[in-house]
Structures are given as C-alpha cells and as structure tokens.
Scaffold this motif. Structure first.
Motif, PDB file in Angstrom:
ATOM      1  N   UNK A 150       0.751  -1.250   0.009  1.00 17.20           N
ATOM      2  CA  UNK A 150       0.183  -0.443   0.036  1.00 17.20           C
ATOM      3  C   UNK A 150       0.400   1.258  -0.268  1.00 17.20           C
ATOM      4  N   UNK A 151       2.334   0.734   1.047  1.00 19.76           N
ATOM      5  CA  UNK A 151       2.703   2.029   0.845  1.00 19.76           C
ATOM      6  C   UNK A 151       3.423   2.877  -0.504  1.00 19.76           C
ATOM      7  N   UNK A 152       3.679   1.606  -1.537  1.00 19.23           N
ATOM      8  CA  UNK A 152       4.344   2.058  -1.745  1.00 19.23           C
ATOM      9  C   UNK A 152       3.286   2.051  -3.662  1.00 19.23           C
ATOM     10  N   UNK A 153       2.195   1.749  -4.202  1.00 17.01           N
ATOM     11  CA  UNK A 153       1.685   2.124  -4.785  1.00 17.01           C
ATOM     12  C   UNK A 153       0.739   2.659  -4.340  1.00 17.01           C
ATOM     13  N   UNK A 154       0.120   3.823  -2.990  1.00 16.17           N
ATOM     14  CA  UNK A 154      -0.517   4.673  -3.283  1.00 16.17           C
ATOM     15  C   UNK A 154       0.036   6.449  -3.300  1.00 16.17           C
ATOM     16  N   UNK A 155       0.931   6.424  -3.632  1.00 16.98           N
ATOM     17  CA  UNK A 155       2.069   7.370  -3.678  1.00 16.98           C
ATOM     18  C   UNK A 155       2.330   7.577  -5.714  1.00 16.98           C
ATOM     19  N   UNK A 156       2.290   5.980  -5.498  1.00 16.14           N
ATOM     20  CA  UNK A 156       2.280   6.128  -7.081  1.00 16.14           C
ATOM     21  C   UNK A 156       0.874   6.778  -8.007  1.00 16.14           C
ATOM     22  N   UNK A 157      -0.786   6.755  -6.594  1.00 16.02           N
ATOM     23  CA  UNK A 157      -1.795   7.353  -7.553  1.00 16.02           C
ATOM     24  C   UNK A 157      -2.334   5.915  -8.056  1.00 16.02           C
ATOM     25  N   UNK A 158      -1.835   5.022  -8.054  1.00 14.32           N
ATOM     26  CA  UNK A 158      -3.406   4.319  -8.116  1.00 14.32           C
ATOM     27  C   UNK A 158      -4.838   4.699  -7.032  1.00 14.32           C
ATOM     28  N   UNK A 159      -5.530   4.504  -7.710  1.00 16.31           N
ATOM     29  CA  UNK A 159      -7.164   3.769  -6.939  1.00 16.31           C
ATOM     30  C   UNK A 159      -6.931   3.003  -6.070  1.00 16.31           C
ATOM     31  N   UNK A 160      -7.029   3.655  -4.812  1.00 14.18           N
ATOM     32  CA  UNK A 160      -7.185   2.192  -3.707  1.00 14.18           C
ATOM     33  C   UNK A 160      -8.578   2.085  -2.308  1.00 14.18           C
ATOM     34  N   UNK A 161      -9.140   1.004  -3.015  1.00 17.24           N
ATOM     35  CA  UNK A 161     -10.636   1.775  -1.905  1.00 17.24           C
ATOM     36  C   UNK A 161     -10.553  -0.143  -0.992  1.00 17.24           C
ATOM     37  N   UNK A 162     -11.344   0.080  -0.505  1.00 14.06           N
ATOM     38  CA  UNK A 162     -10.844  -0.819   0.492  1.00 14.06           C
ATOM     39  C   UNK A 162     -12.674  -0.789   1.787  1.00 14.06           C
ATOM     40  N   UNK A 163     -13.367  -2.262   1.651  1.00 14.95           N
ATOM     41  CA  UNK A 163     -14.769  -2.021   1.565  1.00 14.95           C
ATOM     42  C   UNK A 163     -14.723  -3.126   2.913  1.00 14.95           C
ATOM     43  N   UNK A 164     -15.619  -2.869   3.711  1.00 16.61           N
ATOM     44  CA  UNK A 164     -15.925  -3.797   4.979  1.00 16.61           C
ATOM     45  C   UNK A 164     -17.499  -3.981   4.927  1.00 16.61           C
ATOM     46  N   UNK A 165     -17.676  -4.883   4.803  1.00 19.42           N
ATOM     47  CA  UNK A 165     -19.693  -5.388   5.262  1.00 19.42           C
ATOM     48  C   UNK A 165     -19.616  -5.005   7.137  1.00 19.42           C
ATOM     49  N   UNK A 166     -20.179  -5.367   7.915  1.00 18.89           N
ATOM     50  CA  UNK A 166     -20.083  -4.759   9.333  1.00 18.89           C
ATOM     51  C   UNK A 166     -20.971  -5.861  10.355  1.00 18.89           C
ATOM     52  N   UNK A 188     -21.186   3.671   6.470  1.00 16.07           N
ATOM     53  CA  UNK A 188     -20.158   4.779   6.422  1.00 16.07           C
ATOM     54  C   UNK A 188     -19.094   5.083   5.212  1.00 16.07           C
ATOM     55  N   UNK A 189     -18.724   6.108   5.408  1.00 13.12           N
ATOM     56  CA  UNK A 189     -17.219   6.377   4.817  1.00 13.12           C
ATOM     57  C   UNK A 189     -16.026   6.640   5.135  1.00 13.12           C
ATOM     58  N   UNK A 190     -14.867   6.884   4.666  1.00 12.15           N
ATOM     59  CA  UNK A 190     -14.211   7.918   5.434  1.00 12.15           C
ATOM     60  C   UNK A 190     -12.945   7.802   4.082  1.00 12.15           C
ATOM     61  N   UNK A 191     -12.818   8.977   3.288  1.00 11.80           N
ATOM     62  CA  UNK A 191     -11.772   9.421   2.364  1.00 11.80           C
ATOM     63  C   UNK A 191     -10.385  10.375   2.973  1.00 11.80           C
ATOM     64  N   UNK A 192      -9.780   9.168   3.171  1.00 10.84           N
ATOM     65  CA  UNK A 192      -8.036   9.290   3.344  1.00 10.84           C
ATOM     66  C   UNK A 192      -6.942  10.528   1.647  1.00 10.84           C
ATOM     67  N   UNK A 193      -6.409  10.758   1.828  1.00  4.86           N
ATOM     68  CA  UNK A 193      -5.520  10.734   1.254  1.00  4.86           C
ATOM     69  C   UNK A 193      -4.788   9.383  -0.309  1.00  4.86           C
ATOM     70  N   UNK A 194      -5.514   9.014  -1.127  1.00 10.68           N
ATOM     71  CA  UNK A 194      -4.871   8.287  -1.858  1.00 10.68           C
ATOM     72  C   UNK A 194      -5.486   6.967  -0.940  1.00 10.68           C
TER      73      UNK A 194
END
Length: 466
Positions: free
Chosen positions: A371-387, A424-430
């Motif tokens: 994640x630390x390699x791909x996020x700065x490279x501008x790759x779109x990253x989404x995580x989701x979770x059934x609660x 719910x959602x939270x948007x982080x940088x990347x």
C-alpha cells in the motif's frame, strides 16, 4: 492430472515484436487469438434464464508449460445495450486461500446468475457487476476449482508468491487471446484472503508497467473487501469485534490479546489455538461470516433456518447458498458448456480446496508495505467492509488503515441508498474506505444492491452518495 488443452497464443515476451509486426502486416498473434477466443465462447449454460444479452467466454490459459499449470477463467461481458467495448475490464479474485472465484464471486456474489437450491437451474442477479464493467473471474492458484497442474507437488507448495506470478502470466497470455482488451482500463478486485492476492498482483502489474510508454495492462486501481491485510492489526481487530459484539467473555478476550497478538494468523501458537477453541465454544452455533443471520443446517435445508425477515435485505438471505455450487459445477453438461475439466481431473470440483489451503506456504505478515508503494504512485485504492463479519471484521480493517497514517480528506460520514443509511465512509489521501451496514464477509451476497452502488462509485472514483 491430465494435459493442458493447447491454445495458440503469443507469450508476453513477444508483445513488442507482435506490435511491430502488426504495423507491417496482419499479425499471426491476432488471427490465432481470435480462433482461440472463439473456441472459448460459451453458447449457453444449462439452466440459464432466457434472453441473455451478453457474451461469455471461459477456458484455460497455461501459465507454466513445464509443470503443466493451467488456470481457468470465466469472462462475462457487459450487455450489448451497455456497450461492452466502452467499459473497463475488472478481474475478480476470491480468497481462502484456496477458494474458487467461480463458486463465490461468480455464483454467489457479483456474477450474472445465481444457482437455485436444486443446483440445476440459474436465475438472473439484478445487481450483477457486468452491468457496469466486463468481469473476469479467475480460479487461482492451480488446484483450485477447475484450474489444474500436472505436477502434483504444486498442490502442496502453493503460496502467495507463485500465486501472484502465475496470475500475472495468466493476464499477459489472456490479453494475447483477447487483444480487444489490451490498453482498456483495468481494475483488480476481490475479498477476504484476496486481501493478499489483489495488492500483490497489483504490485507486479505496476512494477512491470514501469518504463513502458503504452502498457498492454492499463492498470488503474484495486478494491478489496473484508481484506486480510496485516496479521497484527487483523488479529487485534478481530478479538475486539468478538468482545464488543458479545460473542466471547471478558476473560477469553484477555487471553486472546495476550496469546495471539504476535502470531501469524496462518501459524498461531499453541496457546493462541487453545484460546481460539475456547472462543469458538463461547460463540456457539453462529455463522461468523454473518453474525446476525442463521447458519445453514447440516442438511442444507432452508426451512428451519429462515425465521422472520431481515430488514436490511431485499429478499431473505439464504445461508445455504454455498451448497448449491458443487451440485451445479459438477454436472457434466455444465463442465462441457464451460469448456472446463478438459483433462478429466481425478477429484470433484469444490468450492474451496482443502489440500491447497492446508498446505499454504509463503504468506507475508503484512500487505501495508505494498500500500505504501502503490498509493503514492497514484493507483486508485478502495477498501470496503461488511460490518457483521466476524472473520475479517471492520475493526481489523480500521486498525490496518490507521497504521498507514494517511491524512484524512473527508471524515467519517454516512452514505445513503434510497434515503436509508447504507454504511459509512472515510476518504483518506490515496485511499477510500467504505462500510456496508448489515453485510457479512461476502458483501455482495448479503447486500447486493449496496455492493452495486459501491462498485459504481469505485469505477467513477466518486465518494459514496451522501
């Protein structure tokens, strides 16, 4: 274990040569690929609904000639009315490790069809993801589902590294068979242990695309649900979820924290194993993958299981859905229609391979470095979770995301579907994180409509509707 069905296709190493040859004449790669592609076309699946208006292909791609490893795929294109040629290609990987993307992703979750309890007929999934993209299901690694190897030792030596390499070779060869998808926007998705598969394959694609001006694999991003991400944070988050949801006692929670924190989730210590056994006894007969819905009883019958209506579902959730796939995909006429089991595999097709999963080899403790390699490279990253998942719960994902220390762009907010909170959602940088309320481990199975909205937002790279 039988021989690979041979297909004419260009190997990834001749991409450049083939491109040059295309400029001079009709490339042999193109003509041979169209023949191989056509032979993979599914004319009709047994028991399918009428008026199917989209193309489907399935078959084998050899990923290791010497070992005789071949991976089985199933491509479901978008309906003709939705212009499949203009839509992206999305790869789906189910986890396990050792579980079939055909059984889970295609037949239970995001595919165009669901299997009826008789195991012989299909009905349409109104929230199939192929309405938004062309979906490619891959059974991986070899030994899972219809994917096979002629080298028996492969079944006992599978692990993360080879799975990712084979998946990459699969893609390189698959794009030669389906050249119309070259350079198309491409995304990788999955769930559960695909929390390893998805970022690892993403990393290989990203790194091998470096320095290529117009890469064949036009990789844009990945999305993974209820993802195994980081052993340390996953475990802390899981024990906390069990305790805060009243599934275990205070004393067992303390023992789990003490005994299981430093263990790899795939190789727990003796004390940790004892504590988990104790926790299982306290939890009783519940479905940990969906803690507020009844488990399937031993006969696979629904009658005694479905009591009352679950308000978060459009129709009552069928807890026995996993038992229908083995009936359907073992039918000889289904295998013939899918061009599957062409080598006469000496064991029945199954949802998950016990041999592959119980002998799993290399499994890094954390995906966070990727994640630390791909996020700065501008790759779109989404995580989701059934609660309502207690296997890889929401709290586990939150701890892992927190460890990335990403700046927050949009703080925690509810998203809506028809005026009701969908999660719910939270948007982080990347990175965008989304929860789906009332969904268990397999989000599209329990909340198909909300999962469809999630997928739509991911492809558009827009926040969840607020």
């Amino acid at each position: 274990m039988g021989r690979s069905r041979s297909h004419s296709h260009c190997h990834s190493s001749v991409f450049g040569l083939c491109f040059l040859f295309l400029l001079l004449s009709d490339c042999f790669c193109l003509s041979s690929s169209s023949g191989a592609q056509e032979s993979d076309r599914i004319t009709e699946l047994p028991g399918q609904p009428r008026n199917v208006d989209f193309a489907q292909y399935s078959g084998y791609v050899t990923v290791n000639q010497k070992a005789g490893r071949a991976l089985f795929y199933w491509l479901v294109e978008s309906p003709a009315s939705r212009e499949p040629a203009s839509r992206p290609l999305v790869l789906w990987l189910s986890g396990g490790p050792g579980c079939s993307s055909v059984a889970q992703g295609a037949a239970q979750e995001i595919g165009p069809f669901r299997i009826r309890p008789n195991g012989k007929t299909l009905y349409s999934n109104p929230y199939a993801w192929n309405k938004l993209a062309n979906i490619l299901f891959l059974e991986s690694p070899a030994g899972v589902g219809f994917s096979y190897t002629n080298t028996t030792s492969d079944l006992y030596t599978a692990g993360d590294n080879r799975t990712a390499e084979d998946a990459y070779i699969f893609l390189a060869n698959w794009f030669e068979r389906f050249p119309q998808y070259k350079h198309r926007d491409f995304y990788i998705t999955g769930e559960s242990y695909a929390g390893h598969y998805v970022p690892q394959l993403s990393q290989i694609v990203y790194e091998r695309n470096k320095g290529i001006q117009n890469p064949v694999i036009n990789f844009k991003g990945f999305m993974v649900g209820n993802a195994v991400t980081d052993d340390y944070h996953d475990l802390i988050g899981t024990w906390e979820h069990w305790w805060t949801h009243g599934l275990i006692s205070d004393s067992t929670y303390k023992v789990l924290l003490a005994a299981c924190n430093s263990s790899s989730s795939l190789r727990p210590s003796t004390d940790c194993t004892k504590a988990i056994t104790l926790a299982n006894a306290e939890q009783g007969n519940i479905d940990l993958y969906s803690i507020f819905t009844p488990p399937c009883n031993s006969t696979g019958s629904l009658k005694q299981n479905l009591r009352g209506h679950y308000p978060w579902m459009s129709r009552p959730y069928d807890p026995c859905t996993e038992t229908y796939s083995p009936i359907y995909f073992n039918l000889p006429e289904v295998q013939k229609a899918l061009h599957a089991n062409v080598t006469g595999i000496p064991y029945p097709w199954e949802t998950c391979s016990e041999v592959v999963s119980s002998n799993w080899g290399d499994s890094p403790l954390s995906m966070l470095p990727i994640y630390k390699e791909l996020i700065p490279a501008g790759i779109r990253v989404w995580l989701f979770s059934g609660d309502t998942d207690a296997v890889v719960p929401l709290t586990a994902s939150r701890y892992s995301i927190d460890a990335l220390k990403l700046p927050t762009l949009t703080n925690w907010y509810p998203w809506y579907d028809n005026g009701k909170v969908g999660g719910w959602s939270q948007i982080y940088k990347g990175l965008t994180f989304v929860t789906v309320t009332g969904a268990g481990h397999q989000v599209p199975l329990l909340r198909p409509r909300q999962a469809f909205i999630l997928f739509q937002s991911f492809l558009a790279n827009k926040p969840m509707p607020s």
